[in-house]
Design a protein around this motif. Structure first.
Motif, PDB file in Angstrom:
ATOM      1  N   ASN A  10       0.839  -1.182   0.000  1.00 38.36           N
ATOM      2  CA  ASN A  10       0.000   0.000   0.000  1.00 38.36           C
ATOM      3  C   ASN A  10       0.885   1.246   0.000  1.00 38.36           C
ATOM      4  OD1 ASN A  10      -2.452  -1.492   0.209  1.00 38.36           O
ATOM      5  ND2 ASN A  10      -2.116  -1.726   2.398  1.00 38.36           N
TER       6      ASN A  10
ATOM      7  N   ARG B 233      -3.190  -3.584  -3.312  1.00 40.50           N
ATOM      8  CA  ARG B 233      -3.544  -4.420  -2.173  1.00 40.50           C
ATOM      9  C   ARG B 233      -3.588  -5.877  -2.599  1.00 40.50           C
ATOM     10  NH1 ARG B 233      -8.160  -2.598  -1.591  1.00 40.50           N
ATOM     11  NH2 ARG B 233      -7.774  -0.937  -0.086  1.00 40.50           N
TER      12      ARG B 233
ATOM     13  N   SER C 254     -10.225   2.219   4.337  1.00 41.53           N
ATOM     14  CA  SER C 254      -8.900   2.436   3.753  1.00 41.53           C
ATOM     15  C   SER C 254      -8.890   3.761   3.007  1.00 41.53           C
ATOM     16  CB  SER C 254      -8.548   1.300   2.789  1.00 41.53           C
ATOM     17  OG  SER C 254      -9.393   1.325   1.657  1.00 41.53           O
ATOM     18  N   ALA C 255      -7.676   4.224   2.693  1.00 42.57           N
ATOM     19  CA  ALA C 255      -7.527   5.526   2.051  1.00 42.57           C
ATOM     20  C   ALA C 255      -8.136   5.567   0.656  1.00 42.57           C
ATOM     21  CB  ALA C 255      -6.040   5.888   1.984  1.00 42.57           C
ATOM     22  N   ASP C 256      -8.161   4.427  -0.037  1.00 38.59           N
ATOM     23  CA  ASP C 256      -8.667   4.413  -1.407  1.00 38.59           C
ATOM     24  C   ASP C 256     -10.126   3.963  -1.503  1.00 38.59           C
ATOM     25  OD1 ASP C 256      -8.334   1.762  -0.747  1.00 38.59           O
ATOM     26  OD2 ASP C 256      -7.301   1.195  -2.591  1.00 38.59           O
TER      27      ASP C 256
ATOM     28  N   ASP D 253       0.529   6.007   4.283  1.00 45.02           N
ATOM     29  CA  ASP D 253      -0.602   5.640   5.141  1.00 45.02           C
ATOM     30  C   ASP D 253      -0.174   4.730   6.294  1.00 45.02           C
ATOM     31  OD1 ASP D 253      -2.479   7.045   3.599  1.00 45.02           O
ATOM     32  OD2 ASP D 253      -2.652   5.384   2.196  1.00 45.02           O
ATOM     33  N   SER D 254       1.112   4.388   6.373  1.00 41.56           N
ATOM     34  CA  SER D 254       1.585   3.466   7.401  1.00 41.56           C
ATOM     35  C   SER D 254       1.684   4.159   8.756  1.00 41.56           C
ATOM     36  CB  SER D 254       2.951   2.894   7.024  1.00 41.56           C
ATOM     37  OG  SER D 254       3.942   3.905   7.076  1.00 41.56           O
TER      38      SER D 254
ATOM     39  N   ARG E  24     -10.371  -2.551   3.602  1.00 41.44           N
ATOM     40  CA  ARG E  24      -9.448  -2.195   4.681  1.00 41.44           C
ATOM     41  C   ARG E  24      -8.087  -1.826   4.080  1.00 41.44           C
ATOM     42  NH1 ARG E  24     -11.932  -6.914   6.875  1.00 41.44           N
ATOM     43  NH2 ARG E  24     -13.227  -6.435   8.698  1.00 41.44           N
ATOM     44  N   GLN E  25      -7.255  -1.200   4.914  1.00 36.57           N
ATOM     45  CA  GLN E  25      -5.910  -0.852   4.480  1.00 36.57           C
ATOM     46  C   GLN E  25      -5.100  -2.103   4.147  1.00 36.57           C
ATOM     47  OE1 GLN E  25      -5.097   2.283   3.973  1.00 36.57           O
ATOM     48  NE2 GLN E  25      -3.127   1.688   3.115  1.00 36.57           N
TER      49      GLN E  25
END
Length: 286
Positions: free
Chosen positions: A32, A78, A148-150, A36-37, A216-217
């Motif tokens: 990913n 992902r 998740s961000a996307d 975002d980590s 989810r991330q």
């Protein structure tokens, strides 16, 4: 075919990638967006040897530059699943696939706890990838659970291909949703159905759906790779970072505490060295 596929681009994954390249192995790093980590969001890191006082994002950028200098190929997607295929493995990441001789899992800590009904209906109306499965639900009602961000981008994609989309998030103020996508704010979620998922219950409200996309991330190791041994949410490994599945290694936070950069970097190196040894042994036997 790639020699080593590494799933996760944190300190463990990048360390594994660098050391695999030093051993002259081809590497595919699927991860990913590193921004975002958890580490990238750390304001300051003072306990990593030789590089005190750096911000988390600055430290990650140093790691990534090192990997890039070694020719590490990175794919920002992902991973959905990994399947053993005799002497190799097939990776599915969104709408693409790749083949590798060995796998190193460096997925970090995945938030525990599935939604009620999620495991029961996975593959029966529940999906982790809108890009992969979206066309199956064209013209039908779908729910996107955005974690998740996307997730907003994926919800908009489903809307574009003709799905009737409801986006469920645990907070208000989600930006960028296309006009026509309904936003529902809820914290308590449950999936219900008979032989397949039929509805998402969001804070007591029933939202009928033919498909439910949980974005989810990251996906838990057990869901990525069926049959891998896990204890208390962590992947079980030996000192060679080997898992219960031959040819599959793991390193970093996904193997358990302590959740520290130095541990992750060291385990990534060990995993890469023994993955390289595993490949060399296979060549001799064949």
């Amino acid at each position: 075919m790639t020699d080593i596929a590494i799933i996760g681009g944190g300190p463990a994954g990048l360390s594994a990638a660098i050391n695999a390249r030093i051993r002259n192995k081809t590497v595919l790093l699927v991860t990913n967006d590193y921004k975002d980590s958890y580490l990238a969001k750390a304001e300051r890191v003072d306990n990593y040897l030789g590089l005190p006082g750096l911000g988390g994002q600055e430290l990650m950028e140093q790691f990534r530059k090192h990997a890039e200098s070694q020719g590490v190929e990175e794919v920002n997607k992902r991973v959905i699943s990994v399947m053993p295929m005799g002497e190799s493995f097939f990776l599915s990441y969104e709408s693409e696939v790749a083949e590798a001789k060995t796998i190193i899992l460096t997925t970090g800590v995945v938030p525990a706890g599935k939604l009620p009904g999620e495991g029961e209906f996975l593959g029966k109306g529940v999906s982790y990838c809108a890009t992969c499965d979206g066309m199956l639900y064209r013209g039908r009602k779908v729910v996107v659970v955005g974690k998740s961000a996307d997730a907003v981008e994926e919800a908009n994609y489903l809307h574009e291909i003709g799905c009737q989309v409801t986006f469920v998030a645990d907070k208000e103020g989600t930006r960028g949703l296309a006009e026509g996508v309904e936003l529902v704010t809820a914290k308590r979620l449950e999936i219900r159905g008979d032989k397949a998922a039929e509805a998402l219950i969001a804070d007591g409200r029933e939202i009928p759906a033919d498909g439910i996309f949980i974005l989810r991330q990251a996906i838990s190791p057990q869901d990525i790779m069926q049959g891998i041994q896990v204890e208390n949410g962590s992947i079980v490994t030996n000192k060679r970072m080997e898992t219960s599945i031959p040819g599959v290694f793991a390193a970093g936070d996904c193997t358990g505490r302590p959740y520290q950069i130095a541990k992750a970097v060291g385990e990534g190196q060990v995993a890469a060295l023994y993955a390289a040894e595993y490949i060399d042994k296979m060549k001799k036997e064949n």
